[in-house]
Design a protein around this motif. Structure first.
Motif, mmCIF file in Angstrom:
data_model
loop_
_atom_site.group_PDB
_atom_site.id
_atom_site.type_symbol
_atom_site.label_atom_id
_atom_site.label_comp_id
_atom_site.label_asym_id
_atom_site.label_seq_id
_atom_site.Cartn_x
_atom_site.Cartn_y
_atom_site.Cartn_z
ATOM 1 N N MET A 92 51.220 40.425 43.773
ATOM 2 C CA MET A 92 50.402 39.261 43.499
ATOM 3 C C MET A 92 49.467 39.034 44.686
ATOM 4 O O MET A 92 49.890 39.037 45.834
ATOM 5 C CB MET A 92 51.297 38.045 43.289
ATOM 6 C CG MET A 92 50.563 36.750 43.061
ATOM 7 S SD MET A 92 49.630 36.632 41.519
ATOM 8 C CE MET A 92 50.915 36.707 40.298
ATOM 9 N N TYR A 93 48.193 38.849 44.390
ATOM 10 C CA TYR A 93 47.183 38.536 45.401
ATOM 11 C C TYR A 93 46.855 37.052 45.266
ATOM 12 O O TYR A 93 46.430 36.603 44.196
ATOM 13 C CB TYR A 93 45.921 39.374 45.184
ATOM 14 C CG TYR A 93 46.167 40.843 45.417
ATOM 15 C CD1 TYR A 93 45.947 41.403 46.665
ATOM 16 C CD2 TYR A 93 46.653 41.652 44.395
ATOM 17 C CE1 TYR A 93 46.183 42.744 46.894
ATOM 18 C CE2 TYR A 93 46.898 43.003 44.617
ATOM 19 C CZ TYR A 93 46.670 43.534 45.864
ATOM 20 O OH TYR A 93 46.910 44.872 46.086
ATOM 21 N N ALA B 222 43.654 34.915 35.528
ATOM 22 C CA ALA B 222 44.389 34.648 36.768
ATOM 23 C C ALA B 222 45.448 33.577 36.541
ATOM 24 O O ALA B 222 45.313 32.733 35.652
ATOM 25 C CB ALA B 222 43.432 34.180 37.860
ATOM 26 N N GLU B 223 46.476 33.623 37.344
ATOM 27 C CA GLU B 223 47.388 32.488 37.439
ATOM 28 C C GLU B 223 46.676 31.483 38.342
ATOM 29 O O GLU B 223 45.993 31.895 39.280
ATOM 30 C CB GLU B 223 48.702 32.923 38.079
ATOM 31 C CG GLU B 223 49.693 31.803 38.249
ATOM 32 C CD GLU B 223 50.943 32.242 38.990
ATOM 33 O OE1 GLU B 223 51.458 31.426 39.772
ATOM 34 O OE2 GLU B 223 51.394 33.394 38.810
ATOM 35 N N ALA B 224 46.783 30.210 38.071
ATOM 36 C CA ALA B 224 46.068 29.214 38.888
ATOM 37 C C ALA B 224 46.984 28.061 39.252
ATOM 38 O O ALA B 224 47.774 27.600 38.430
ATOM 39 C CB ALA B 224 44.848 28.703 38.137
ATOM 40 N N ALA C 178 38.501 37.055 44.212
ATOM 41 C CA ALA C 178 39.299 36.928 42.989
ATOM 42 C C ALA C 178 38.689 37.740 41.846
ATOM 43 O O ALA C 178 39.405 38.435 41.115
ATOM 44 C CB ALA C 178 39.432 35.461 42.603
ATOM 45 N N GLU C 179 37.376 37.669 41.680
ATOM 46 C CA GLU C 179 36.705 38.422 40.622
ATOM 47 C C GLU C 179 36.895 39.930 40.799
ATOM 48 O O GLU C 179 37.136 40.654 39.825
ATOM 49 C CB GLU C 179 35.213 38.082 40.593
ATOM 50 C CG GLU C 179 34.930 36.684 40.089
ATOM 51 C CD GLU C 179 33.506 36.227 40.366
ATOM 52 O OE1 GLU C 179 32.733 36.954 41.036
ATOM 53 O OE2 GLU C 179 33.166 35.115 39.923
ATOM 54 N N VAL D 109 46.458 38.189 40.092
ATOM 55 C CA VAL D 109 45.786 37.243 40.979
ATOM 56 C C VAL D 109 46.304 35.832 40.716
ATOM 57 O O VAL D 109 46.405 35.399 39.570
ATOM 58 C CB VAL D 109 44.257 37.278 40.763
ATOM 59 C CG1 VAL D 109 43.564 36.197 41.583
ATOM 60 C CG2 VAL D 109 43.702 38.654 41.103
ATOM 61 N N ARG D 110 46.610 35.134 41.804
ATOM 62 C CA ARG D 110 46.947 33.702 41.751
ATOM 63 C C ARG D 110 45.885 32.984 42.571
ATOM 64 O O ARG D 110 45.777 33.206 43.779
ATOM 65 C CB ARG D 110 48.327 33.451 42.337
ATOM 66 C CG ARG D 110 48.730 31.978 42.384
ATOM 67 C CD ARG D 110 50.113 31.792 43.005
ATOM 68 N NE ARG D 110 51.101 32.506 42.217
ATOM 69 C CZ ARG D 110 52.155 33.157 42.750
ATOM 70 N NH1 ARG D 110 52.348 33.187 44.050
ATOM 71 N NH2 ARG D 110 53.010 33.784 41.964
#
Length: 104
Positions: free
Chosen positions: A1-2, A44-46, A16-17, A26-27
């Motif tokens: 996970m980034y 993405a997870e946010a 992120a993109e 991606v979080r």
């Protein structure tokens, strides 16, 4: 996970993109719920949080392989980020600082 802090900003959004384009997990960490929904729509997870909220940041960093953030200007806020990083484990950390630009 980034984990990418400030994904609604210029540099965080680009990072992120790029990761999402590579189909990497991606979080994103944002302050605004509407921005969180936008990023969820992109895959993405946010999480909605402020970097100075050390407990929320520590939780968001769980399972992170890497963390990218524009470091807050206030020294106390920077320390919250440093403390969260010390308390969690990840492979890579990129901290970008705009503090010198504020002096110009």
């Amino acid at each position: 996970m980034y984990v990418i802090a400030g994904a609604s900003g210029r540099t965080g959004a680009r990072v992120a993109e790029a990761l999402l384009a590579e189909r990497l997990p991606v979080r994103v960490l944002v302050r605004d719920a509407a921005q969180a929904e936008t990023w969820r729509g992109r895959g993405a997870e946010a999480r909605v949080l402020a970097l100075e909220d050390g407990e929320a940041l520590r939780e968001a960093l769980i399972g992170a392989r890497a963390f990218y953030a524009l470091v807050p200007d206030q020294a106390s806020d920077r320390m919250a980020v440093v403390d969260a990083l010390v308390d969690t484990s990840r492979t890579h950390v990129v901290l970008l600082s705009a503090a010198p630009a504020a002096l110009a």
